[in-house]
Design a protein around this motif. Structure first.
Motif, PDB file in Angstrom:
ATOM      1  N   ALA A 162       6.860  -4.004  -7.934  1.00  0.00           N
ATOM      2  CA  ALA A 162       6.377  -4.664  -9.159  1.00  0.00           C
ATOM      3  C   ALA A 162       4.980  -4.170  -9.525  1.00  0.00           C
ATOM      4  O   ALA A 162       4.696  -3.908 -10.700  1.00  0.00           O
ATOM      5  CB  ALA A 162       6.380  -6.178  -8.984  1.00  0.00           C
ATOM      6  N   LEU A 163       4.110  -4.019  -8.545  1.00  0.00           N
ATOM      7  CA  LEU A 163       2.749  -3.541  -8.831  1.00  0.00           C
ATOM      8  C   LEU A 163       2.763  -2.128  -9.392  1.00  0.00           C
ATOM      9  O   LEU A 163       1.988  -1.804 -10.301  1.00  0.00           O
ATOM     10  CB  LEU A 163       1.882  -3.615  -7.574  1.00  0.00           C
ATOM     11  CG  LEU A 163       1.518  -5.025  -7.115  1.00  0.00           C
ATOM     12  CD1 LEU A 163       0.790  -4.994  -5.777  1.00  0.00           C
ATOM     13  CD2 LEU A 163       0.681  -5.736  -8.164  1.00  0.00           C
ATOM     14  N   VAL A 164       3.631  -1.282  -8.881  1.00  0.00           N
ATOM     15  CA  VAL A 164       3.753   0.080  -9.418  1.00  0.00           C
ATOM     16  C   VAL A 164       4.221   0.014 -10.878  1.00  0.00           C
ATOM     17  O   VAL A 164       3.701   0.725 -11.739  1.00  0.00           O
ATOM     18  CB  VAL A 164       4.701   0.942  -8.553  1.00  0.00           C
ATOM     19  CG1 VAL A 164       5.075   2.240  -9.248  1.00  0.00           C
ATOM     20  CG2 VAL A 164       4.054   1.226  -7.200  1.00  0.00           C
ATOM     21  N   MET A 165       5.166  -0.857 -11.162  1.00  0.00           N
ATOM     22  CA  MET A 165       5.658  -0.991 -12.541  1.00  0.00           C
ATOM     23  C   MET A 165       4.565  -1.534 -13.460  1.00  0.00           C
ATOM     24  O   MET A 165       4.390  -1.055 -14.584  1.00  0.00           O
ATOM     25  CB  MET A 165       6.897  -1.877 -12.575  1.00  0.00           C
ATOM     26  CG  MET A 165       8.118  -1.201 -11.989  1.00  0.00           C
ATOM     27  SD  MET A 165       9.583  -2.231 -12.148  1.00  0.00           S
ATOM     28  CE  MET A 165       9.905  -2.605 -10.433  1.00  0.00           C
ATOM     29  N   TRP A 166       3.832  -2.544 -12.999  1.00  0.00           N
ATOM     30  CA  TRP A 166       2.733  -3.080 -13.814  1.00  0.00           C
ATOM     31  C   TRP A 166       1.698  -1.995 -14.084  1.00  0.00           C
ATOM     32  O   TRP A 166       1.135  -1.921 -15.165  1.00  0.00           O
ATOM     33  CB  TRP A 166       2.090  -4.277 -13.131  1.00  0.00           C
ATOM     34  CG  TRP A 166       2.971  -5.484 -13.037  1.00  0.00           C
ATOM     35  CD1 TRP A 166       3.966  -5.856 -13.900  1.00  0.00           C
ATOM     36  CD2 TRP A 166       2.953  -6.464 -12.016  1.00  0.00           C
ATOM     37  NE1 TRP A 166       4.565  -7.012 -13.466  1.00  0.00           N
ATOM     38  CE2 TRP A 166       3.959  -7.417 -12.303  1.00  0.00           C
ATOM     39  CE3 TRP A 166       2.189  -6.647 -10.867  1.00  0.00           C
ATOM     40  CZ2 TRP A 166       4.217  -8.518 -11.510  1.00  0.00           C
ATOM     41  CZ3 TRP A 166       2.447  -7.749 -10.069  1.00  0.00           C
ATOM     42  CH2 TRP A 166       3.444  -8.666 -10.395  1.00  0.00           C
ATOM     43  N   ARG A 167       1.448  -1.164 -13.080  1.00  0.00           N
ATOM     44  CA  ARG A 167       0.496  -0.064 -13.235  1.00  0.00           C
ATOM     45  C   ARG A 167       0.981   0.905 -14.309  1.00  0.00           C
ATOM     46  O   ARG A 167       0.182   1.399 -15.107  1.00  0.00           O
ATOM     47  CB  ARG A 167       0.298   0.649 -11.895  1.00  0.00           C
ATOM     48  CG  ARG A 167      -0.704   1.769 -11.967  1.00  0.00           C
ATOM     49  CD  ARG A 167      -0.833   2.456 -10.642  1.00  0.00           C
ATOM     50  NE  ARG A 167      -2.002   1.932  -9.956  1.00  0.00           N
ATOM     51  CZ  ARG A 167      -2.365   2.288  -8.756  1.00  0.00           C
ATOM     52  NH1 ARG A 167      -1.629   3.130  -8.063  1.00  0.00           N
ATOM     53  NH2 ARG A 167      -3.454   1.806  -8.216  1.00  0.00           N
TER      54      ARG A 167
ATOM     55  N   ALA B  20       0.832  -1.215   0.000  1.00  0.00           N
ATOM     56  CA  ALA B  20       0.000   0.000   0.000  1.00  0.00           C
ATOM     57  C   ALA B  20       0.861   1.258   0.000  1.00  0.00           C
ATOM     58  O   ALA B  20       0.565   2.225  -0.715  1.00  0.00           O
ATOM     59  CB  ALA B  20      -0.937  -0.006   1.206  1.00  0.00           C
ATOM     60  N   LEU B  21       1.930   1.254   0.779  1.00  0.00           N
ATOM     61  CA  LEU B  21       2.823   2.415   0.834  1.00  0.00           C
ATOM     62  C   LEU B  21       3.497   2.642  -0.521  1.00  0.00           C
ATOM     63  O   LEU B  21       3.581   3.784  -0.989  1.00  0.00           O
ATOM     64  CB  LEU B  21       3.873   2.219   1.924  1.00  0.00           C
ATOM     65  CG  LEU B  21       4.826   3.390   2.129  1.00  0.00           C
ATOM     66  CD1 LEU B  21       4.063   4.618   2.611  1.00  0.00           C
ATOM     67  CD2 LEU B  21       5.911   3.016   3.127  1.00  0.00           C
ATOM     68  N   HIS B  22       3.952   1.568  -1.157  1.00  0.00           N
ATOM     69  CA  HIS B  22       4.586   1.722  -2.468  1.00  0.00           C
ATOM     70  C   HIS B  22       3.609   2.251  -3.505  1.00  0.00           C
ATOM     71  O   HIS B  22       3.966   3.110  -4.319  1.00  0.00           O
ATOM     72  CB  HIS B  22       5.207   0.396  -2.930  1.00  0.00           C
ATOM     73  CG  HIS B  22       6.574   0.203  -2.408  1.00  0.00           C
ATOM     74  ND1 HIS B  22       6.826  -0.156  -1.102  1.00  0.00           N
ATOM     75  CD2 HIS B  22       7.778   0.360  -2.994  1.00  0.00           C
ATOM     76  CE1 HIS B  22       8.123  -0.223  -0.921  1.00  0.00           C
ATOM     77  NE2 HIS B  22       8.727   0.082  -2.047  1.00  0.00           N
ATOM     78  N   ILE B  23       2.394   1.759  -3.487  1.00  0.00           N
ATOM     79  CA  ILE B  23       1.389   2.233  -4.445  1.00  0.00           C
ATOM     80  C   ILE B  23       1.043   3.699  -4.158  1.00  0.00           C
ATOM     81  O   ILE B  23       0.981   4.513  -5.079  1.00  0.00           O
ATOM     82  CB  ILE B  23       0.143   1.327  -4.426  1.00  0.00           C
ATOM     83  CG1 ILE B  23       0.503  -0.035  -5.036  1.00  0.00           C
ATOM     84  CG2 ILE B  23      -1.017   1.975  -5.167  1.00  0.00           C
ATOM     85  CD1 ILE B  23      -0.574  -1.085  -4.903  1.00  0.00           C
ATOM     86  N   LYS B  24       0.842   4.024  -2.902  1.00  0.00           N
ATOM     87  CA  LYS B  24       0.503   5.399  -2.521  1.00  0.00           C
ATOM     88  C   LYS B  24       1.597   6.384  -2.931  1.00  0.00           C
ATOM     89  O   LYS B  24       1.316   7.458  -3.443  1.00  0.00           O
ATOM     90  CB  LYS B  24       0.267   5.458  -1.006  1.00  0.00           C
ATOM     91  CG  LYS B  24       0.006   6.817  -0.452  1.00  0.00           C
ATOM     92  CD  LYS B  24      -1.409   7.241  -0.667  1.00  0.00           C
ATOM     93  CE  LYS B  24      -1.653   8.550   0.063  1.00  0.00           C
ATOM     94  NZ  LYS B  24      -2.781   9.250  -0.483  1.00  0.00           N
ATOM     95  N   LEU B  25       2.859   6.011  -2.713  1.00  0.00           N
ATOM     96  CA  LEU B  25       3.978   6.900  -3.015  1.00  0.00           C
ATOM     97  C   LEU B  25       4.534   6.717  -4.430  1.00  0.00           C
ATOM     98  O   LEU B  25       5.456   7.424  -4.818  1.00  0.00           O
ATOM     99  CB  LEU B  25       5.105   6.680  -1.995  1.00  0.00           C
ATOM    100  CG  LEU B  25       4.747   6.971  -0.535  1.00  0.00           C
ATOM    101  CD1 LEU B  25       5.927   6.646   0.371  1.00  0.00           C
ATOM    102  CD2 LEU B  25       4.306   8.423  -0.362  1.00  0.00           C
ATOM    103  N   ALA B  26       3.949   5.772  -5.181  1.00  0.00           N
ATOM    104  CA  ALA B  26       4.390   5.472  -6.549  1.00  0.00           C
ATOM    105  C   ALA B  26       5.897   5.206  -6.595  1.00  0.00           C
ATOM    106  O   ALA B  26       6.634   5.832  -7.352  1.00  0.00           O
ATOM    107  CB  ALA B  26       4.000   6.585  -7.511  1.00  0.00           C
ATOM    108  N   ILE B  27       6.330   4.271  -5.757  1.00  0.00           N
ATOM    109  CA  ILE B  27       7.746   3.882  -5.712  1.00  0.00           C
ATOM    110  C   ILE B  27       7.892   2.549  -6.439  1.00  0.00           C
ATOM    111  O   ILE B  27       7.170   1.605  -6.115  1.00  0.00           O
ATOM    112  CB  ILE B  27       8.228   3.733  -4.254  1.00  0.00           C
ATOM    113  CG1 ILE B  27       8.087   5.049  -3.513  1.00  0.00           C
ATOM    114  CG2 ILE B  27       9.662   3.240  -4.213  1.00  0.00           C
ATOM    115  CD1 ILE B  27       8.322   4.933  -2.020  1.00  0.00           C
TER     116      ILE B  27
END
Length: 172
Positions: free
Chosen positions: A153-158, A76-83
């Motif tokens: 990885a989820l941020v990259m897929w996004r 959740a933190l990675h998605i929120k901060l787009a890291i």
């Protein structure tokens, strides 16, 4: 005591340490990666972390729940901060351009030293190893660490999905 711990450490642990250093250094450089490659690292670290929790504490529901909570919070933190930031996706080549970062090396070494410390505590049969607080802390920590790679990885897929959305708008 430290010398004794190092002497009793299996040789493959030192080899693993070197492999992690090399992998982390490679991630510090700008690079191109396929979807498959960005999927492998999170899958490996999730599996290893889950195995670490189960091998250290058994199928303890509290430990497993805290591991899952750690993964969820980290993702959740990675998605929120787009890291990670600055990731670009090439639809033509189906590859990602990833800016170099030392974060993966730091996380891999943190996982390595955490796991090493836990195993030393367990091997020396220190009383803290049998406490609920130890189980809870280690399980949450393993989850947080492994969630970092899944979150990245989820941020990259996004990013790759956003690229598709942009192309679809252009075609309309």
């Amino acid at each position: 005591m430290l010398i004794e711990i190092i002497r009793n450490t299996p040789r493959w642990v030192f080899l693993l340490f070197i492999v992690l250093l090399v992998m982390g250094y490679q991630q510090s450089r700008d690079r191109t990666a396929s979807r498959r490659n960005i999927t492998i690292l999170p899958a490996v670290f999730l599996a290893l972390a889950l195995y670490g929790v189960v091998s250290a504490f058994g199928a303890d529901p509290v430990g497993l729940a805290l591991w899952a909570l750690g993964v969820t919070l980290s993702v959740a933190l990675h998605i929120k901060l787009a890291i990670p930031r600055g990731v670009c996706f090439s639809p033509e080549h189906q590859t990602f351009h990833l800016p170099g970062s030392w974060q993966p090396l730091v996380i891999m070494l943190a996982i390595f030293f955490s796991k090493y410390t836990v195993e030393v505590i367990r091997a020396r049969q220190l009383p803290v190893a049998d406490t609920v607080m130890f189980t809870a802390t280690v399980s949450l920590l393993y989850g947080l660490f492994s969630g970092v790679f899944l979150g990245r990885a989820l941020v990259m897929w996004r990013v790759s999905q956003l690229g598709r959305s942009e192309r679809m708008k252009e075609l309309r």
